[in-house]
Design a protein around this motif. Sequence first.
Motif, PDB file in Angstrom:
ATOM      1  N   GLU A  10       0.860  -1.064   0.118  1.00 59.88           N
ATOM      2  CA  GLU A  10       0.151   0.127   0.068  1.00 59.88           C
ATOM      3  C   GLU A  10       0.925   1.282  -0.119  1.00 59.88           C
ATOM      4  O   GLU A  10       0.886   2.212  -0.854  1.00 59.88           O
ATOM      5  CB  GLU A  10      -0.755   0.158   1.282  1.00 59.88           C
ATOM      6  CG  GLU A  10      -2.134   0.846   1.209  1.00 59.88           C
ATOM      7  CD  GLU A  10      -2.887   0.872   0.053  1.00 59.88           C
ATOM      8  OE1 GLU A  10      -3.376   2.005  -0.656  1.00 59.88           O
ATOM      9  OE2 GLU A  10      -3.447  -0.240  -0.324  1.00 59.88           O
TER      10      GLU A  10
ATOM     11  N   LYS B  85       2.624   1.638  -3.427  1.00 62.16           N
ATOM     12  CA  LYS B  85       1.414   2.252  -4.326  1.00 62.16           C
ATOM     13  C   LYS B  85       1.282   3.701  -4.390  1.00 62.16           C
ATOM     14  O   LYS B  85       1.212   4.181  -5.027  1.00 62.16           O
ATOM     15  CB  LYS B  85       0.128   1.422  -4.303  1.00 62.16           C
ATOM     16  CG  LYS B  85      -0.676   1.614  -5.221  1.00 62.16           C
ATOM     17  CD  LYS B  85      -1.906   0.592  -5.350  1.00 62.16           C
ATOM     18  CE  LYS B  85      -3.362   1.097  -4.853  1.00 62.16           C
ATOM     19  NZ  LYS B  85      -4.174   0.027  -4.748  1.00 62.16           N
TER      20      LYS B  85
ATOM     21  N   GLN C 218       1.220   1.810  -9.508  1.00 62.65           N
ATOM     22  CA  GLN C 218       1.002   0.388  -9.432  1.00 62.65           C
ATOM     23  C   GLN C 218       2.221   0.035 -10.431  1.00 62.65           C
ATOM     24  O   GLN C 218       2.690   0.731 -11.299  1.00 62.65           O
ATOM     25  CB  GLN C 218      -0.410   0.205 -10.283  1.00 62.65           C
ATOM     26  CG  GLN C 218      -1.651   0.150  -8.896  1.00 62.65           C
ATOM     27  CD  GLN C 218      -2.655  -0.108  -9.428  1.00 62.65           C
ATOM     28  OE1 GLN C 218      -3.250   0.200 -10.540  1.00 62.65           O
ATOM     29  NE2 GLN C 218      -3.532  -0.921  -8.670  1.00 62.65           N
ATOM     30  N   GLN C 219       2.635  -1.356 -10.225  1.00 62.58           N
ATOM     31  CA  GLN C 219       3.635  -1.871 -11.073  1.00 62.58           C
ATOM     32  C   GLN C 219       3.046  -2.744 -12.260  1.00 62.58           C
ATOM     33  O   GLN C 219       2.225  -3.523 -12.238  1.00 62.58           O
ATOM     34  CB  GLN C 219       4.443  -2.745 -10.076  1.00 62.58           C
ATOM     35  CG  GLN C 219       4.993  -1.798  -8.849  1.00 62.58           C
ATOM     36  CD  GLN C 219       5.979  -0.661  -9.340  1.00 62.58           C
ATOM     37  OE1 GLN C 219       7.047  -1.060  -9.901  1.00 62.58           O
ATOM     38  NE2 GLN C 219       5.832   0.384  -9.138  1.00 62.58           N
TER      39      GLN C 219
ATOM     40  N   ASN D  55      -2.880  -6.076  -5.173  1.00 67.40           N
ATOM     41  CA  ASN D  55      -3.279  -4.780  -4.856  1.00 67.40           C
ATOM     42  C   ASN D  55      -2.346  -3.755  -5.579  1.00 67.40           C
ATOM     43  O   ASN D  55      -2.612  -2.575  -6.035  1.00 67.40           O
ATOM     44  CB  ASN D  55      -3.307  -4.392  -3.441  1.00 67.40           C
ATOM     45  CG  ASN D  55      -3.551  -2.917  -2.847  1.00 67.40           C
ATOM     46  OD1 ASN D  55      -4.348  -2.262  -3.734  1.00 67.40           O
ATOM     47  ND2 ASN D  55      -3.202  -2.498  -1.789  1.00 67.40           N
ATOM     48  N   LEU D  56      -1.069  -3.876  -5.873  1.00 69.38           N
ATOM     49  CA  LEU D  56       0.135  -3.287  -6.469  1.00 69.38           C
ATOM     50  C   LEU D  56       0.180  -3.496  -7.837  1.00 69.38           C
ATOM     51  O   LEU D  56       0.762  -2.637  -8.589  1.00 69.38           O
ATOM     52  CB  LEU D  56       1.347  -3.423  -5.533  1.00 69.38           C
ATOM     53  CG  LEU D  56       2.394  -2.689  -5.994  1.00 69.38           C
ATOM     54  CD1 LEU D  56       1.969  -1.172  -5.761  1.00 69.38           C
ATOM     55  CD2 LEU D  56       3.884  -2.957  -5.203  1.00 69.38           C
ATOM     56  N   LEU D  57      -0.257  -4.576  -8.412  1.00 66.42           N
ATOM     57  CA  LEU D  57      -0.218  -4.732  -9.945  1.00 66.42           C
ATOM     58  C   LEU D  57      -1.046  -3.784 -10.732  1.00 66.42           C
ATOM     59  O   LEU D  57      -2.481  -3.471 -10.268  1.00 66.42           O
ATOM     60  CB  LEU D  57      -0.710  -6.186 -10.296  1.00 66.42           C
ATOM     61  CG  LEU D  57       0.526  -7.292 -10.237  1.00 66.42           C
ATOM     62  CD1 LEU D  57      -0.252  -8.587 -10.635  1.00 66.42           C
ATOM     63  CD2 LEU D  57       1.559  -6.956 -10.964  1.00 66.42           C
ATOM     64  N   THR D  58      -0.779  -3.227 -11.622  1.00 73.98           N
ATOM     65  CA  THR D  58      -1.928  -2.728 -12.608  1.00 73.98           C
ATOM     66  C   THR D  58      -2.825  -3.681 -13.302  1.00 73.98           C
ATOM     67  O   THR D  58      -2.722  -5.217 -13.015  1.00 73.98           O
ATOM     68  CB  THR D  58      -0.929  -2.135 -14.044  1.00 73.98           C
ATOM     69  OG1 THR D  58      -0.331  -3.236 -14.694  1.00 73.98           O
ATOM     70  CG2 THR D  58       0.169  -0.798 -13.693  1.00 73.98           C
TER      71      THR D  58
END
Length: 387
Positions: A135, A138, A143-144, A168-171
Motif C-alpha cells: 500500500e 503504491k 501500480q507496477q 493490490n500493487l499490480l496494474t
Amino acid sequence: MKIKFLDLGDQPIANRFLTTDNVTDEFFYNLSVGFDNDTKLVTHMEYVDPPLMFNENYVYRGSMSTTMQNHFKQFSSRFSPDLKILEIGSNDGVFIKNWNKSTAIAVEPCKNFAEETTALGYTTYNEFWTIELAEDIKEKHGQQNIIFAANCICHIPDLDNTFKAVSNLLTHDGVFIFEDPSLAEMINNGSYDQIYDEHPHIFSVIALDNILQRNGLEIVRVENLSVHGGSNRIYAKKIGTSEIDESVEQNKAYEKILGVDNIETFIRFAQKVKQSRDDLIRILFKCKEEGKKVISYGATSKSTTVFNYCGIDQSLIEYVSDTTPEKQNKLTPGSHIPVMFKDKIEDDVDYVYLGAWNFLNEIKEKESDFVKRGGKFITHVPIVKFD
Ligand code: TYD
C-alpha cells in the motif's frame, strides 16, 4: 487440514553459519512437513519466525553462481527495460541489476543485502513483504507492471497476505512472475533437502492456483526451469484479464499423474527419504572405513537438512568448500563441519559430497582436473550414488 507425513528431526537455522563463540547457543526446531487437504499445499507443520532467518546476518548470495547470473540476465532481456518492476526478495541484486535504476524497486528484509542494492542505485525497501508495505509503495510509486520474485515466495509463511499485497500493487493487466523449486521435481529427484526452514512450502502448480485464486489472481502460464534442481516459473494475473496458456493445464495434468494432490504420494515419498538417509550414511561410513578423504562442495541450506537429518558431522566429511565469503571460516549449522574455500579440489581428496548438486555441470566444468584424475562425486539425488 494439515496431515503430517515427514519428520526431518531437529534442525538448526539452515543459513546460520557459526563462529566458534556462538556454537553453544544454537537454535533448533522440529522440521515436520504436512499436506493440506483443502489447498493441496505441501507445507511445514510449524513455521520458523522469519526474522530468525532473514536479518542483517543473512549469508546466502544469489550471485555466487554464473548459472544463476546468466539465468536472470537472459530472462530480463525478454522485457522492455522501461516497464515498472518491483522485486520481492532482491538479495544481493543478482536479478535487479539487469533493470533500469530509475524505475525498478527492490524489497529485501535482510539489511546487509538491502544496503547493497541501495548502493547500486536502486530504490530499496528494507522490509518484509506485507499488505501495508504494498500500500505504501503504491502511494509513492504507483501500480507496477511486473512484480517479480525468485526463490522467495516459498519463503513466506502467509501466502494469502502475500498474494493480496501483490494483487493490490499490480496494474490491471500487470503480471506477477515468480519462480520457486517444483514439488513435482522434488518427488522425481527424491530431493527432500529442498525442505528447510526457509522453504516452509514446496509448491505444486495445483496448490498455487488454488491459493492465488482465492486472492483474486490466477496462473496464466507456467515455465519449467532447470535451476535449483527443477523449478517452476509461474505467471499470474488478475482473474479474467488474460487468456490461459496451455502450459497451465499441462503442468496440472502431469502433477495429477504424479499424485501431488494425494497424501498417499507423500507417505511413499517419506519412505524413500528414510531409505536415502540409510544409503548415504552407509556410503560415507564405508569411505571412512577405507580411510578415504571425503569433503563436501557447496555449504548449502539443502545440506543443512541432509547433515542434520542423517547425523553427518566432521568424522564423515572433513570440511565443506564454498565460494561465499560470509560462510567461510565458520561451522555448518547443527553439524559443525568447518567451511573454507579451496580454489580447486585438493589432490588428496578421494570423494566430494555434492551439497550443491543442483550446480553439478558448473562444478564438473570448474573441477575438470578432479574429474580427469578419476575423482568421484557422491550425491543423493535422485538416488544415493557415486557420480
Ligand atoms: P544453492 O544451491 O543455491 O544453495 P541453497 O541450498 O542454500 O539454496 O547454493 C550453492 C552454494 O554453493 C552457495 O553457497 C555457493 C556455493 N558454490 C560453490 O561454493 N562453488 C560453486 O562452484 C557453486 C556453483 C556454488
